[in-house]
Write an enzyme that holds these catalytic residues in place. Sequence first.
Site, short mmCIF file in Angstrom:
data_model
loop_
_atom_site.label_atom_id
_atom_site.label_comp_id
_atom_site.label_asym_id
_atom_site.label_seq_id
_atom_site.Cartn_x
_atom_site.Cartn_y
_atom_site.Cartn_z
N GLN A 92 0.73 -1.30 0.09
CA GLN A 92 0.06 0.03 -0.06
C GLN A 92 1.14 1.20 -0.03
OE1 GLN A 92 -3.04 0.26 -0.40
NE2 GLN A 92 -3.82 -1.69 -0.14
N GLU B 165 -1.49 -16.07 -3.72
CA GLU B 165 -1.03 -14.83 -4.56
C GLU B 165 -0.29 -15.35 -5.81
OE1 GLU B 165 0.18 -11.55 -6.34
OE2 GLU B 165 -1.11 -11.70 -4.57
N ASN C 250 -8.45 -9.06 -1.97
CA ASN C 250 -7.79 -7.70 -2.04
C ASN C 250 -7.08 -7.81 -3.45
OD1 ASN C 250 -6.54 -5.24 -1.96
ND2 ASN C 250 -4.89 -5.66 -0.79
N CYS D 295 -9.56 -0.59 -4.43
CA CYS D 295 -9.11 0.60 -4.52
C CYS D 295 -10.02 1.30 -5.76
CB CYS D 295 -7.59 0.75 -5.03
SG CYS D 295 -7.17 -0.12 -6.52
#
Length: 367
Positions: free
Chosen positions: A227, A277, A327, A355
């Site tokens: 971030q 991931e 996310n 986002c």
Amino acid sequence: MTQESVKFEAQKRILWRLESYLQKLNGVSVTTSAPRAEGLSCLLHPIIPSPVINGYRNKSTFSVNRGPDGNPKTVGYYLGTWRDRSIVCVWSNHLKNIPEKHNQVAQYYEVFLRQSPVEPCLLFHEGGYWRELIVRTNSQGHTMAIITFHPQELRQEDLNVQKEAVKKFFTTGPGAVCDLSSLYFQESTMTRCSHQQSPYQLLFGEPHLFEDLLGLKICISPDAFFQINTAGAEVLYRTVRELSGVNSNTILLDICCGTGVIGVSLAQYASQVLGIELVEQAVEDARRTAAFNGITNCEFHAGRAEKILPQLLKSKEDGHFIVAVVNPARAGLHYQVVQAIRNCRAIRTLIFVSCKPHGETTRNIIE
């Protein structure tokens, strides 16, 4: 009107459009007895501001192109549009969100370029070599610089000359005042190139940065996602913890976990953390972070979530309560990931971090 109120109204419009679409799709009204915001069928909390709003970026990407004076060896940010052919590259000193350290490294990279006999690469088909600069910093003041270089048809010995030149400039030359912790060099023939496509070459210094976040040391590699506002990230992850309700009887499923920050930060509250991931180097960072902080109840898996998730959920469903946190990148979740989440009855809570809630997030929620 404050920035927080503008953002609040923007999120409210997104939710209103989503509710309207769902009602039309299902042919029923969305009703709930829970608290809700005016004009909505759900509760929309106020915007939580970041405690740091100036100089907060821990990563900046600087382009190389023609400046206002026409010099093609200018390092900064673009103004104008490609359509109007009005693009110009300007210094970033006036941007309040860019730290002084980032500006300093960019200015010295420009000094290096202007004394280098090698031309910059403005357009791939026009030739040239030197390309953009990425600067990453942590709260301790450590600085990582990553320089991208188009090799064109250069021989390896000529490439080595350029690597040695930029290394010398930032270690013993004028650029030494930047006090870099590490300098990376990447040969790239594409607009964006991952470590797997073209490895980052460490010219000198430490291979990673470590950032302090929520009492943990987070390992950050050159291309790892983190971030951009560290203080704001701490607020975000505390909010995720509060909303998730994770406890000692819970398995936390961290989908699109990146460097594992969410999972690692919540590991002390959960029975187990399972992270997935796509970027293998990010998974290595996540495992390194967990080990460095003495956290033993985390597993991180590299690969496509839509392939790993179904089998992982199948092995964990018996008698466990699962909280899932997603996310994803701006492209959103693969529909098979959404399907796997929906098919897992053990998932009692889903936290979606986005986002860009007006884009693919809306599609994922509808799915």
